[in-house]
Design a protein around this motif. Structure first.
Motif, PDB file in Angstrom:
ATOM      1  N   LEU A 179       0.865  -1.176   0.000  1.00 38.05           N
ATOM      2  CA  LEU A 179       0.000   0.000   0.000  1.00 38.05           C
ATOM      3  C   LEU A 179       0.905   1.230   0.000  1.00 38.05           C
ATOM      4  O   LEU A 179       1.544   1.550   0.998  1.00 38.05           O
ATOM      5  CB  LEU A 179      -0.928  -0.010   1.224  1.00 38.05           C
ATOM      6  CG  LEU A 179      -1.936  -1.159   1.279  1.00 38.05           C
ATOM      7  CD1 LEU A 179      -2.806  -1.048   2.522  1.00 38.05           C
ATOM      8  CD2 LEU A 179      -2.794  -1.211   0.024  1.00 38.05           C
ATOM      9  N   ASP A 180       0.984   1.904  -1.145  1.00 38.30           N
ATOM     10  CA  ASP A 180       1.864   3.060  -1.329  1.00 38.30           C
ATOM     11  C   ASP A 180       1.115   4.321  -0.915  1.00 38.30           C
ATOM     12  O   ASP A 180       0.521   5.028  -1.744  1.00 38.30           O
ATOM     13  CB  ASP A 180       2.324   3.128  -2.782  1.00 38.30           C
ATOM     14  CG  ASP A 180       3.407   4.158  -3.014  1.00 38.30           C
ATOM     15  OD1 ASP A 180       3.625   5.027  -2.133  1.00 38.30           O
ATOM     16  OD2 ASP A 180       4.034   4.103  -4.091  1.00 38.30           O
ATOM     17  N   VAL A 181       1.134   4.606   0.383  1.00 31.32           N
ATOM     18  CA  VAL A 181       0.405   5.755   0.929  1.00 31.32           C
ATOM     19  C   VAL A 181       1.002   7.069   0.420  1.00 31.32           C
ATOM     20  O   VAL A 181       0.268   8.025   0.144  1.00 31.32           O
ATOM     21  CB  VAL A 181       0.370   5.702   2.469  1.00 31.32           C
ATOM     22  CG1 VAL A 181      -0.335   6.918   3.049  1.00 31.32           C
ATOM     23  CG2 VAL A 181      -0.324   4.418   2.931  1.00 31.32           C
ATOM     24  N   ALA A 182       2.315   7.126   0.262  1.00 31.30           N
ATOM     25  CA  ALA A 182       2.941   8.345  -0.253  1.00 31.30           C
ATOM     26  C   ALA A 182       2.392   8.673  -1.641  1.00 31.30           C
ATOM     27  O   ALA A 182       2.029   9.826  -1.918  1.00 31.30           O
ATOM     28  CB  ALA A 182       4.462   8.202  -0.286  1.00 31.30           C
ATOM     29  N   THR A 202      -5.814   3.984  -0.199  1.00 28.96           N
ATOM     30  CA  THR A 202      -4.674   3.420  -0.930  1.00 28.96           C
ATOM     31  C   THR A 202      -5.001   2.036  -1.466  1.00 28.96           C
ATOM     32  O   THR A 202      -4.619   1.686  -2.593  1.00 28.96           O
ATOM     33  CB  THR A 202      -3.428   3.390  -0.020  1.00 28.96           C
ATOM     34  OG1 THR A 202      -3.175   4.713   0.461  1.00 28.96           O
ATOM     35  CG2 THR A 202      -2.210   2.877  -0.756  1.00 28.96           C
ATOM     36  N   GLU A 203      -5.722   1.254  -0.688  1.00 29.81           N
ATOM     37  CA  GLU A 203      -6.141  -0.086  -1.122  1.00 29.81           C
ATOM     38  C   GLU A 203      -7.011   0.032  -2.383  1.00 29.81           C
ATOM     39  O   GLU A 203      -6.796  -0.684  -3.364  1.00 29.81           O
ATOM     40  CB  GLU A 203      -6.916  -0.739   0.018  1.00 29.81           C
ATOM     41  CG  GLU A 203      -7.328  -2.168  -0.211  1.00 29.81           C
ATOM     42  CD  GLU A 203      -8.086  -2.740   0.980  1.00 29.81           C
ATOM     43  OE1 GLU A 203      -8.061  -3.971   1.124  1.00 29.81           O
ATOM     44  OE2 GLU A 203      -8.710  -1.979   1.744  1.00 29.81           O
ATOM     45  N   LYS A 204      -7.964   0.949  -2.373  1.00 36.68           N
ATOM     46  CA  LYS A 204      -8.830   1.149  -3.541  1.00 36.68           C
ATOM     47  C   LYS A 204      -8.018   1.643  -4.736  1.00 36.68           C
ATOM     48  O   LYS A 204      -8.218   1.186  -5.866  1.00 36.68           O
ATOM     49  CB  LYS A 204      -9.946   2.134  -3.198  1.00 36.68           C
ATOM     50  CG  LYS A 204     -11.007   1.529  -2.320  1.00 36.68           C
ATOM     51  CD  LYS A 204     -12.108   2.511  -1.997  1.00 36.68           C
ATOM     52  CE  LYS A 204     -13.088   1.841  -1.041  1.00 36.68           C
ATOM     53  NZ  LYS A 204     -13.572   2.734  -0.029  1.00 36.68           N
ATOM     54  N   ARG A 205      -7.096   2.577  -4.487  1.00 33.84           N
ATOM     55  CA  ARG A 205      -6.272   3.122  -5.564  1.00 33.84           C
ATOM     56  C   ARG A 205      -5.442   2.028  -6.224  1.00 33.84           C
ATOM     57  O   ARG A 205      -5.258   2.009  -7.444  1.00 33.84           O
ATOM     58  CB  ARG A 205      -5.351   4.213  -5.003  1.00 33.84           C
ATOM     59  CG  ARG A 205      -4.440   4.851  -6.016  1.00 33.84           C
ATOM     60  CD  ARG A 205      -3.532   5.891  -5.330  1.00 33.84           C
ATOM     61  NE  ARG A 205      -2.562   6.390  -6.249  1.00 33.84           N
ATOM     62  CZ  ARG A 205      -1.388   5.805  -6.502  1.00 33.84           C
ATOM     63  NH1 ARG A 205      -1.045   4.711  -5.883  1.00 33.84           N
ATOM     64  NH2 ARG A 205      -0.553   6.331  -7.374  1.00 33.84           N
ATOM     65  N   ALA A 206      -4.943   1.091  -5.408  1.00 32.69           N
ATOM     66  CA  ALA A 206      -4.095   0.011  -5.924  1.00 32.69           C
ATOM     67  C   ALA A 206      -4.913  -1.110  -6.565  1.00 32.69           C
ATOM     68  O   ALA A 206      -4.350  -1.976  -7.237  1.00 32.69           O
ATOM     69  CB  ALA A 206      -3.237  -0.550  -4.792  1.00 32.69           C
ATOM     70  N   GLY A 207      -6.223  -1.122  -6.310  1.00 30.60           N
ATOM     71  CA  GLY A 207      -7.060  -2.183  -6.864  1.00 30.60           C
ATOM     72  C   GLY A 207      -6.813  -3.525  -6.203  1.00 30.60           C
ATOM     73  O   GLY A 207      -6.910  -4.568  -6.846  1.00 30.60           O
TER      74      GLY A 207
END
Length: 193
Positions: free
Chosen positions: A127-130, A152-157
């Protein structure tokens, strides 16, 4: 070391998804830093030190062969490691109410030491929060919230599942060559709240 098979309460209903993933191919991603004398470490723990105790030519065998040999000293909290449940106590008790003084009698932990942790093989989720915040590095002392992780989870799919190992990227490793900044003694480091 003897590795015991994992015992399950009930038989799996199909192939293990983790083993199936191995069948499709595995990508190894190195997350560690090389250990070196003077590397950033917590000021509460002894740092890493290495010295060549025997150098090539100090002793030469009749056939011309020679060897070097190093000696290193390190605290257990240096570099990449897994904390055992015996690492932290509260009001004299370890995890599960175990008496901390009694558990460490004899110079090692009789219970809750890292040697009691079974081998781990788990799915890793980054999970790339940055990146979610549009920055290469989160600010010093930034408290990562549950909402940050969900976004971040949603952004990463990806969907984090039970038993997954979650790696949270803050970008802070970019400060590794600057021990004062990396250790965050002045302003803290980013991490989960």
């Amino acid at each position: 070391m003897k590795i015991e098979p994992t015992v399950r309460d009930e038989a799996p209903s199909g192939p293990d998804p983790l083993l199936a993933a191995f069948g499709r191919g595995v990508r190894l991603i190195e997350l560690g830093h090389a250990l070196f004398t003077g590397m950033p470490t917590s000021p509460n723990h002894p740092g890493f030190r290495m010295a060549l105790i025997r150098r090539h030519g100090d002793m030469v065998r009749p056939d011309g062969g020679s060897a070097s040999n190093e000696m290193f000293v390190s605290g257990g909290h240096v570099g990449t490691h897994v904390d055992a449940l015996a690492h932290v106590s509260h009001e004299g008790k370890l995890h599960g109410g175990i008496d901390a003084q009694e558990a460490q009698t004899g110079g090692r932990f009789k219970q809750l030491g890292a040697e009691h942790i079974p081998p781990m093989l788990r799915r890793g989720v980054l999970l790339d929060v940055a990146a979610t915040h549009g920055t290469p590095i989160l600010p010093a002392g930034y408290g990562i919230t549950a909402a940050d992780l969900e976004k971040t989870e949603k952004r990463a799919g990806v969907e984090v599942g039970e038993g997954d190992v979650v790696l949270i990227r803050t970008g802070w490793a970019r400060h590794f060559d600057d021990p004062q900044a990396y250790q965050g003694q002045q302003d803290g480091v980013p991490g989960p709240t």
